[in-house]
Design a protein around this motif. Structure first.
Motif, short mmCIF file in Angstrom:
data_model
loop_
_atom_site.label_atom_id
_atom_site.label_comp_id
_atom_site.label_asym_id
_atom_site.label_seq_id
_atom_site.Cartn_x
_atom_site.Cartn_y
_atom_site.Cartn_z
N LYS A 74 -45.23 10.87 -32.67
CA LYS A 74 -43.86 11.30 -32.98
C LYS A 74 -43.08 10.23 -33.74
CE LYS A 74 -43.28 14.66 -29.30
NZ LYS A 74 -42.51 15.03 -28.11
N TYR A 101 -45.96 17.09 -36.37
CA TYR A 101 -45.39 16.52 -35.15
C TYR A 101 -43.93 16.91 -34.97
CZ TYR A 101 -49.74 13.96 -35.20
OH TYR A 101 -51.06 13.64 -35.23
N HIS A 103 -41.06 15.65 -35.47
CA HIS A 103 -40.04 14.73 -34.97
C HIS A 103 -39.33 14.12 -36.18
CE1 HIS A 103 -38.57 12.83 -31.32
NE2 HIS A 103 -38.30 11.79 -32.07
N ALA A 110 -38.85 8.55 -30.60
CA ALA A 110 -39.45 9.38 -29.55
C ALA A 110 -39.40 8.66 -28.21
CB ALA A 110 -40.90 9.69 -29.91
#
Length: 141
Positions: A74, A101, A103, A110
């Motif tokens: 992330k 991912y 993110h 993360a």
């Protein structure tokens, strides 16, 4: 930091994670072996308590290794998203990582938390550990 440096740092983290995962696998195999020996030798309750403590440490370490893997994935997506927001032109693989991912820079770094499959796997292994240590065998005839 440029795209290559982000990949390089992520790859170093993946290598570290693989080494730790190997340690977790060895410790898990050792725990299952020790549980079997504890049963074979009919060890007293305090030995079962020590085994429970050891198995708890293995589970914690496994969850931590899973957490670092998810955080690395992330955070790689997060850092590439930050580059994209800064106006840097990214390669198609970098855009693919951001999409995979999911993110983005808006989400911030993360947190250190495992994903759901890791929680299920380690929960199952924890149940197997506890069952192997404390549950009674069925009567065999």
């Amino acid at each position: 930091m440029n795209e290559f440096q982000i990949y390089e740092l992520a790859n170093l983290n993946f290598i570290n994670n693989a080494i730790y995962l190997l340690c977790v696998i060895i410790m898990t195999a050792l725990a299952f072996y020790l549980i079997r020996r504890t049963r074979e030798l009919n060890m007293p309750t305090y030995a079962k308590g020590v085994m429970t403590l050891f198995c708890t440490c293995v589970i914690f370490f496994g969850l931590q290794v899973s957490s670092y893997l998810v955080a690395t994935q992330k955070n790689m997506s997060f850092q590439l998203s930050e580059l994209q927001n800064a106006g840097v032109e990214l390669s198609s693989s970098a855009i693919s990582i951001i999409e995979r991912y999911g993110h983005t820079a808006d989400m911030g770094p993360a947190p250190l938390a495992p994903d759901l499959p890791s929680i299920v796997i380690w929960g199952t292994i924890a149940f197997m550990f506890i069952g192997g240590i404390w549950f009674k065998y069925p009567d065999q005839k």
